[in-house]
Design a protein around this motif. Structure first.
Motif, PDB file in Angstrom:
ATOM      1  N   VAL A 121       0.843  -1.202   0.000  1.00 13.76           N
ATOM      2  CA  VAL A 121       0.000   0.000   0.000  1.00 13.76           C
ATOM      3  C   VAL A 121       0.875   1.248   0.000  1.00 13.76           C
ATOM      4  O   VAL A 121       2.069   1.189   0.294  1.00 13.76           O
ATOM      5  CB  VAL A 121      -0.961   0.035   1.211  1.00 13.76           C
ATOM      6  N   GLN A 122       0.259   2.358  -0.344  1.00 15.12           N
ATOM      7  CA  GLN A 122       0.940   3.644  -0.316  1.00 15.12           C
ATOM      8  C   GLN A 122      -0.015   4.687   0.245  1.00 15.12           C
ATOM      9  O   GLN A 122      -1.231   4.503   0.219  1.00 15.12           O
ATOM     10  CB  GLN A 122       1.408   4.042  -1.711  1.00 15.12           C
ATOM     11  N   ILE A 123       0.552   5.757   0.769  1.00 11.74           N
ATOM     12  CA  ILE A 123      -0.252   6.867   1.273  1.00 11.74           C
ATOM     13  C   ILE A 123      -0.458   7.848   0.129  1.00 11.74           C
ATOM     14  O   ILE A 123       0.480   8.171  -0.601  1.00 11.74           O
ATOM     15  CB  ILE A 123       0.446   7.560   2.456  1.00 11.74           C
ATOM     16  N   VAL A 124      -1.689   8.294  -0.027  1.00 14.61           N
ATOM     17  CA  VAL A 124      -2.006   9.290  -1.051  1.00 14.61           C
ATOM     18  C   VAL A 124      -2.546  10.529  -0.348  1.00 14.61           C
ATOM     19  O   VAL A 124      -3.512  10.451   0.411  1.00 14.61           O
ATOM     20  CB  VAL A 124      -3.047   8.756  -2.061  1.00 14.61           C
ATOM     21  N   LEU A 125      -1.891  11.656  -0.586  1.00 11.35           N
ATOM     22  CA  LEU A 125      -2.353  12.941  -0.070  1.00 11.35           C
ATOM     23  C   LEU A 125      -3.113  13.622  -1.199  1.00 11.35           C
ATOM     24  O   LEU A 125      -2.533  13.942  -2.237  1.00 11.35           O
ATOM     25  CB  LEU A 125      -1.171  13.806   0.370  1.00 11.35           C
ATOM     26  N   LYS A 126      -4.405  13.812  -1.023  1.00  8.62           N
ATOM     27  CA  LYS A 126      -5.244  14.411  -2.070  1.00  8.62           C
ATOM     28  C   LYS A 126      -5.588  15.840  -1.693  1.00  8.62           C
ATOM     29  O   LYS A 126      -6.094  16.104  -0.614  1.00  8.62           O
ATOM     30  CB  LYS A 126      -6.522  13.610  -2.257  1.00  8.62           C
ATOM     31  N   PHE A 127      -5.325  16.743  -2.619  1.00  6.35           N
ATOM     32  CA  PHE A 127      -5.622  18.157  -2.443  1.00  6.35           C
ATOM     33  C   PHE A 127      -6.766  18.514  -3.382  1.00  6.35           C
ATOM     34  O   PHE A 127      -6.576  18.611  -4.596  1.00  6.35           O
ATOM     35  CB  PHE A 127      -4.390  19.007  -2.762  1.00  6.35           C
ATOM     36  N   ASP A 128      -7.957  18.698  -2.852  1.00  6.89           N
ATOM     37  CA  ASP A 128      -9.134  18.955  -3.675  1.00  6.89           C
ATOM     38  C   ASP A 128      -9.048  20.280  -4.423  1.00  6.89           C
ATOM     39  O   ASP A 128      -9.424  20.363  -5.582  1.00  6.89           O
ATOM     40  CB  ASP A 128     -10.403  18.943  -2.818  1.00  6.89           C
ATOM     41  N   GLU A 129      -8.553  21.311  -3.751  1.00  6.17           N
ATOM     42  CA  GLU A 129      -8.531  22.639  -4.358  1.00  6.17           C
ATOM     43  C   GLU A 129      -7.679  22.675  -5.629  1.00  6.17           C
ATOM     44  O   GLU A 129      -8.007  23.351  -6.583  1.00  6.17           O
ATOM     45  CB  GLU A 129      -7.978  23.694  -3.386  1.00  6.17           C
ATOM     46  N   GLU A 130      -6.565  21.963  -5.603  1.00  2.43           N
ATOM     47  CA  GLU A 130      -5.640  22.022  -6.730  1.00  2.43           C
ATOM     48  C   GLU A 130      -5.761  20.817  -7.656  1.00  2.43           C
ATOM     49  O   GLU A 130      -5.031  20.717  -8.631  1.00  2.43           O
ATOM     50  CB  GLU A 130      -4.209  22.123  -6.202  1.00  2.43           C
ATOM     51  N   LYS A 131      -6.660  19.894  -7.324  1.00  2.27           N
ATOM     52  CA  LYS A 131      -6.840  18.672  -8.113  1.00  2.27           C
ATOM     53  C   LYS A 131      -5.512  17.942  -8.324  1.00  2.27           C
ATOM     54  O   LYS A 131      -5.206  17.462  -9.399  1.00  2.27           O
ATOM     55  CB  LYS A 131      -7.510  18.981  -9.447  1.00  2.27           C
ATOM     56  N   ARG A 132      -4.735  17.907  -7.265  1.00  7.33           N
ATOM     57  CA  ARG A 132      -3.437  17.232  -7.300  1.00  7.33           C
ATOM     58  C   ARG A 132      -3.363  16.225  -6.172  1.00  7.33           C
ATOM     59  O   ARG A 132      -4.130  16.273  -5.224  1.00  7.33           O
ATOM     60  CB  ARG A 132      -2.305  18.241  -7.139  1.00  7.33           C
ATOM     61  N   GLU A 133      -2.378  15.327  -6.285  1.00  7.62           N
ATOM     62  CA  GLU A 133      -2.134  14.381  -5.215  1.00  7.62           C
ATOM     63  C   GLU A 133      -0.646  14.099  -5.109  1.00  7.62           C
ATOM     64  O   GLU A 133       0.097  14.258  -6.077  1.00  7.62           O
ATOM     65  CB  GLU A 133      -2.921  13.086  -5.416  1.00  7.62           C
ATOM     66  N   ILE A 134      -0.240  13.723  -3.918  1.00  5.23           N
ATOM     67  CA  ILE A 134       1.138  13.317  -3.657  1.00  5.23           C
ATOM     68  C   ILE A 134       1.079  11.876  -3.182  1.00  5.23           C
ATOM     69  O   ILE A 134       0.295  11.545  -2.288  1.00  5.23           O
ATOM     70  CB  ILE A 134       1.794  14.210  -2.587  1.00  5.23           C
ATOM     71  N   VAL A 135       1.891  11.024  -3.790  1.00  3.60           N
ATOM     72  CA  VAL A 135       1.911   9.605  -3.437  1.00  3.60           C
ATOM     73  C   VAL A 135       3.191   9.311  -2.667  1.00  3.60           C
ATOM     74  O   VAL A 135       4.288   9.654  -3.111  1.00  3.60           O
ATOM     75  CB  VAL A 135       1.830   8.725  -4.709  1.00  3.60           C
TER      76      VAL A 135
END
Length: 80
Positions: free
Chosen positions: A48-62
């Motif tokens: 598994v991996q952690i996903v940081l989702k940023f709604d405002e910018e429609k981006r994510e960091i994995v």
């Protein structure tokens, strides 16, 4: 920001005990990345991996979760 767990092989997100979903909106949102890591360790989740989702910018960091080296089962603590 939402903090999610995602299976690397399938792309599914952790929803609840034993349940995974393709929909990130239905996924469990952890309070912190540390809480997500501790959850993985306590439940022996691998792949598994952690996903940081940023709604405002429609981006994510994995963030990949790397396995601990053999014999190491906890984080190091600072010695005073």
């Amino acid at each position: 920001m939402r903090i999610l767990l995602q299976r690397i092989a399938s792309g599914l997100y952790y929803e609840d005990t034993g349940a995974w979903t393709p929909d990130s909106f239905g996924a469990m949102d952890f309070l912190s990345s540390t809480a997500a890591l501790e959850f993985c360790a306590a439940n022996k989740l691998t792949g598994v991996q952690i996903v940081l989702k940023f709604d405002e910018e429609k981006r994510e960091i994995v963030l990949p979760i790397l396995p601990l080296p053999p014999g190491q089962n906890q984080r190091p603590t600072a010695s005073l």
